[in-house]
Every structure is written in structure tokens, then in C-alpha cells.
Scaffold this active site. Structure first.
Site, PDB file in Angstrom:
ATOM      1  N   TYR A   1      -6.240  11.498 -25.427  1.00 23.22           N
ATOM      2  CA  TYR A   1      -7.717  11.534 -25.305  1.00 23.22           C
ATOM      3  C   TYR A   1      -7.964  10.176 -24.778  1.00 23.22           C
ATOM      4  CZ  TYR A   1     -11.836  11.477 -27.923  1.00 23.22           C
ATOM      5  OH  TYR A   1     -13.326  11.362 -28.263  1.00 23.22           O
TER       6      TYR A   1
ATOM      7  N   GLU B   1     -15.894  11.791 -21.968  1.00 26.04           N
ATOM      8  CA  GLU B   1     -14.526  12.121 -23.966  1.00 26.04           C
ATOM      9  C   GLU B   1     -14.197  12.930 -22.110  1.00 26.04           C
ATOM     10  OE1 GLU B   1     -14.616  13.632 -27.823  1.00 26.04           O
ATOM     11  OE2 GLU B   1     -15.215  15.266 -26.774  1.00 26.04           O
TER      12      GLU B   1
END
Length: 402
Positions: A126, A214
Site C-alpha cells: 500500500y 492512493e
């Protein structure tokens, strides 16, 4: 006519891949189309591909577990091994409404589908860049636990997250990018490549005037190196005037047409599911109006802030939007006259109500500069308008009127 920024401006997944390509962020091979034939042709253009992933393009997550209203087809994300299978899967998506856990019960209409090369992912990370108020600038949030709900990861194990502030005057350094890549536990042979991708993501974040980029996941793969599998980009609405390419990606079919129309007239509108429409000047007063309607047993149909300098034409357009909602059984206008004088707004309300033809109870509460003149205009208007002395009185009369 005024214009405003676009609340929650979103783009499709394939559009995010276009932006990634522009900034040197690696993604798998892909094509998008608006018909099964276009998508089949796109699949052929990808060359020698062992497996394709076919993804309906809507502004909602949870597509893989979704279903289509019209034909009951399961899954907005499917897999295939031939262009013919790509065409067949997409034919069940185009023109149908996909329902996921992030859409309404009516679902979102699918007009675009993306086909991409399915990649063999070995690990998922991530990586996100955000504007962090606490740090007065950009920050990178990273974790080795990609492909998961990052909020759940943070709650379960805060140490699984790295928050790395970036000096906006300097930009991200190679040392920082390597530090982030190592924290994400990229294999040694992938660290330099991952660091380069992280640097490119920062350039994309700054270059697009984004408030968030993101990547979940950024993945290690067999045969494809480090790639961005899925990206989510949020933009600073106030900077869209200088982001022409991004602005042209706007898909109006994905937005509430009432909110689109309101935006054209400089009105801040959010549709809700109640039956008492609200027209208020000032966001704080609008929130208070909605709350007090609920307090007295009613249900607000919308948030509508006409702003402190609304003109008669804007008031008229606001009435058009409110009365076009079939759920609306009454309208409550709550105006505090400061910059806007009450007599001017009262005349605007009367003229707009006559022009639009309001056929539901209309409750008006005015307070502030020239309030007595405003009340006199409403009294002599010849319209059936219920006046109120204060906000409590207005909310009670609105609930009683419907």
C-alpha cells in the site's frame, strides 16, 4: 452565471491508468471501450496475453461482488482467456446498472468497460500520498499489508503503517523513496524499481494538484516487475481550472443531475432522501436547518446553500431543482440577510415562485437587514406563503404543512 468546483470529482479506473502512464507509473497493459466489439478489438491489441481481466467502469468500489439489475449478471469484474470471452462478458455489462455495496439500489449505469492483462501478483503493498494538515504538507503513507482495507490495518496494527512527511519545497528524495520501499518489504531486487515508482507517484501527486493518490495495491509480480494495479486519485477542486485533461475526464452520467445543474449556477446542492426541501444561505445555517427539521419529526430532502450573494436568477434555478424532485412535499426557505438584504431575497423568492410555479407548501423565514420590508413583499405577493418568525417556528410549520 457562476460556476463552482466539483464536489467529490472522480475519475474512472482506466482514466487513472492514463494519468499513471503520463507520469511514468507502471501499469499493466489495458484498453477501454464502449461496445463489446471495441473491447474485443482492444483485447487483441494487447498481444500475447494468457488471461484478461474485464472490469466495468463505474465510480464505486466492490465491483467484483456486484450484480447487474437488468440481467442478473454476477460480477463487475470478470476474467477471460480469449477476445471472444472478453466480448461476451462485456456485453453483459454495457448499458446495464451495476449494484455494489457502494452504489444505490438502482446501481450505476455502465457505459465504459476496461480490459487489461491479468498479472501474476506475488505480494501486495500500500502506498499513498496525501496532503497532511498535521504536517503542513505532503506525506506518504505506506504499508507492507496492501490489498486490504488500510483503515482496518491501521486500527489492528498501527506499527504496520509508515507516515513519511515530504518537504514540498524539495520534493521526495531518493533516500526517502528507498526508505518507503524497504518499509513495504519489497524484495531486495525490487527495491530500486519500487523507489523509482514511488518517486513517480509523488510527481503525479504534485503535478495533478491532487489531494490524494492512493495505490492499493502496488504489487511485485512475476514477469512484470513492480506495477500499480489499482489507483484512486482525489483532486483539489479549486485547481481544476489548470488541469484541463483531468477536467475533461468528468463523467456527468455518474453524477446526480441535480447537483450538476446546481453547480452551473453557483449553488451548493446535495440530494438526500427526505421530503422537505431546504433553501438556505450559508453552509452552517443549512446544516442547522436540516437538523431542526429532523428534530421536529421531518426529513430534509437536500442540502442547498445559495451563498451570501445569490441573485434572483440563482434563486429561480434553485426552485426549479427543488420542485423537480418528486419526493419533495414542502419547501423551507431560511435566509439570514447580511450581505443579502431581506427585501431583495424576498422579491427574488416571490418572482421565482411565480415563474416556476411552486405547488407544494412554501415556508419562508427571513431575518436580518430589511427584514420588515421583506416580510411586507411576501405578504403582498398574492402567493400562499407561510411565514415564520424564527427557525423553530419555521421547522414546526414545515413539518405540519406536509
Amino acid at each position: 452565471m457562476a460556476s463552482t468546483g466539483n464536489r467529490f470529482f472522480n475519475i474512472h479506473e482506466y482514466q487513472g491508468k492514463i494519468l499513471c502512464d503520463n507520469y511514468g507509473v507502471s501499469v499493466q497493459k489495458w484498453r477501454a471501450g464502449s461496445t463489446p466489439e471495441e473491447l474485443s478489438a482492444g483485447a487483441k491489441e494487447l498481444g500475447d496475453v494468457a488471461e484478461y481481466v474485464i472490469k466495468a467502469q463505474v465510480h464505486a468500489g466492490g465491483r467484483g461482488k456486484g450484480h447487474f439489475v437488468e440481467n442478473g449478471y454476477k460480477g463487475g469484474v470478470r476474467f477471460g482467456t480469449t477476445p471472444e470471452e472478453v466480448a461476451e462478458a462485456s456485453s453483459n455489462m454495457f448499458g446495464n446498472h451495476l449494484v455494489t455495496n457502494q452504489t444505490s439500489a438502482e446501481g450505476a449505469l455502465v457505459t465504459q468497460v476496461m480490459v487489461a492483462e491479468s498479472v501474476d501478483i506475488t505480494t501486495e503493498k500500500y502506498v499513498a500520498f496525501v496532503m497532511d494538515r498535521a504536517m503542513d504538507g505532503p506525506a506518504c503513507i505506506a504499508s507492507a499489508q496492501g490489498g486490504m482495507d488500510i483503515e482496518a490495518v491501521a486500527e489492528k496494527d498501527p506499527n504496520a503503517l509508515l507516515v513519511e512527511p515530504v518537504d514540498i519545497k524539495v520534493g521526495i528524495t531518493n533516500e526517502q523513496a528507498v526508505k518507503i520501499a524497504k518499509f513495504c518489504e519489497f524484495k531486495p531486487e525490487f527495491v530500486d524499481e519500487a523507489a523509482q515508482q514511488i518517486s513517480c507517484l509523488y510527481d503525479m501527486f504534485i503535478g495533478l494538484d491532487a489531494t490524494q493518490v492512493e495505490i492499493n495495491p502496488m504489487a511485485e509480480t512475476k514477469g512484470h516487475g513492480v506495477i500499480t494495479v489499482d489507483s484512486k486519485v482525489n483532486f483539489d477542486d479549486n485547481a481544476l481550472f489548470r488541469q484541463k485533461e483531468v477536467y475533461e475526464m468528468r463523467d456527468l452520467s455518474e453524477e446526480d443531475p441535480r447537483e450538476v445543474e446546481a453547480g452551473k449556477w453557483g449553488l451548493n446542492y446535495i440530494g438526500l432522501d427526505g421530503n422537505i426541501a431546504c433553501m438556505v444561505n450559508g453552509a452552517g445555517l443549512a446544516m442547522a436547518t436540516m437538523d431542526i427539521i429532523q428534530l421536529y419529526g421531518g426529513s430534509p430532502a437536500n442540502f442547498l446553500d445559495v451563498g451570501g450573494g445569490a441573485q434572483e436568477e440563482q434563486v429561480k434555478e434553485a426552485f426549479k431543482i427543488l420542485t423537480a424532485d418528486p419526493q419533495v412535499k414542502g419547501i423551507l426557505v431560511n435566509i439570514f440577510g447580511g450581505i443579502m438584504k431581506c427585501d431583495i431575497i424576498a422579491q427574488g423568492i416571490v418572482n421565482a415562485a411565480k415563474d416556476v410555479g411552486v405547488n407544494v407548501p412554501l415556508i419562508v423565514r427571513l431575518e436580518g437587514t430589511n427584514v420588515d420590508l421583506g416580510k411586507e413583499i411576501i405578504k403582498n405577493s398574492g402567493l400562499t406563503i407561510i411565514t415564520a418568525d424564527n427557525l423553530d417556528d419555521a421547522a414546526q410549520k414545515a413539518v405540519a404543512a406536509i
